[in-house]
Design a protein around this motif. Structure first.
Motif, mmCIF file in Angstrom:
data_model
loop_
_atom_site.group_PDB
_atom_site.id
_atom_site.type_symbol
_atom_site.label_atom_id
_atom_site.label_comp_id
_atom_site.label_asym_id
_atom_site.label_seq_id
_atom_site.Cartn_x
_atom_site.Cartn_y
_atom_site.Cartn_z
ATOM 1 N N GLN A 1 12.441 -50.957 -2.164
ATOM 2 C CA GLN A 1 12.205 -50.226 -3.399
ATOM 3 C C GLN A 1 12.180 -48.715 -3.199
ATOM 4 N N ALA A 2 11.950 -48.248 -1.978
ATOM 5 C CA ALA A 2 11.854 -46.812 -1.715
ATOM 6 C C ALA A 2 13.227 -46.174 -1.863
ATOM 7 N N PRO A 3 13.338 -45.087 -2.652
ATOM 8 C CA PRO A 3 14.635 -44.409 -2.797
ATOM 9 C C PRO A 3 14.981 -43.661 -1.514
ATOM 10 N N GLU A 4 16.257 -43.535 -1.246
ATOM 11 C CA GLU A 4 16.710 -42.862 -0.035
ATOM 12 C C GLU A 4 16.502 -41.364 -0.209
ATOM 13 N N THR A 5 15.876 -40.716 0.780
ATOM 14 C CA THR A 5 15.608 -39.280 0.685
ATOM 15 C C THR A 5 16.826 -38.491 1.123
ATOM 16 N N PRO A 6 17.005 -37.258 0.664
ATOM 17 C CA PRO A 6 18.165 -36.449 1.047
ATOM 18 C C PRO A 6 18.198 -36.156 2.541
ATOM 19 N N ALA A 7 17.041 -36.067 3.202
ATOM 20 C CA ALA A 7 17.000 -35.792 4.640
ATOM 21 C C ALA A 7 17.644 -36.928 5.426
ATOM 22 N N GLU A 8 17.479 -38.166 4.975
ATOM 23 C CA GLU A 8 18.073 -39.305 5.675
ATOM 24 C C GLU A 8 19.582 -39.351 5.460
ATOM 25 N N SER A 9 20.055 -38.934 4.287
ATOM 26 C CA SER A 9 21.479 -39.015 3.996
ATOM 27 C C SER A 9 22.249 -37.844 4.598
ATOM 28 N N ALA A 10 21.605 -36.729 4.925
ATOM 29 C CA ALA A 10 22.285 -35.544 5.466
ATOM 30 C C ALA A 10 22.948 -35.812 6.811
ATOM 31 N N PRO A 11 22.318 -36.460 7.788
ATOM 32 C CA PRO A 11 23.007 -36.695 9.069
ATOM 33 C C PRO A 11 24.237 -37.591 8.899
ATOM 34 N N ALA A 12 24.161 -38.525 7.997
ATOM 35 C CA ALA A 12 25.311 -39.398 7.781
ATOM 36 C C ALA A 12 26.474 -38.608 7.197
#
Length: 135
Positions: free
Chosen positions: A112-123
């Motif tokens: 249920q936790a939304p993905e944070t921008p910090a996690e998506s930046a390395p990808a």
């Protein structure tokens, strides 16, 4: 004087009861006047079947229900289900059950936790590096 009682039937440790109209002074499992239903407390869920019309007619004629029969019929008429039996668990089984519940709760929270921008930046950075190297 007539009574409405439970007459015990079934094997040992597996009781089944008939709800019967019987003479007040006779034996518990003696000859009865009429069978009004049956009760199986060992089944899961418990089974209670009563002919409500016959029961009401016998009470109107003066037959006295026992306390147990009275409470069973009231529960039957109100429609409240019998509580489910719970098994007694050992300490190990309780610990396993608690651990499984905790793991399921954590998995649900993670989904249920939304993905944070910090996690998506390395990808995204890795994807841009791969496209620049291929040029």
């Amino acid at each position: 004087m007539l009574k409405i009682k439970l007459a015990r039937f079934g094997k040992s440790n597996q009781p089944h009861y008939r709800i019967v109209v019987i003479e007040g002074k006779s034996k518990r499992d003696g000859q009865y006047v009429e069978n009004l239903g049956h009760y199986a407390p060992t089944e899961m869920p418990k089974i209670l079947e009563v002919n409500a019309e016959s029961y009401a007619a016998w009470v109107k004629k003066g037959a006295q229900p026992t306390e147990t029969v009275k409470s069973l019929v009231e529960r039957f008429n109100s429609g409240t289900p019998f509580p489910e039996r719970t098994k007694k668990l050992s300490k190990k089984a309780k610990a396993k059950q608690a651990e499984a519940a905790k793991a399921a709760e954590e998995a649900k929270a993670a989904a249920q936790a939304p993905e944070t921008p910090a996690e998506s930046a390395p990808a995204e950075a890795a994807a841009t590096e791969a496209t620049t190297e291929s040029k």
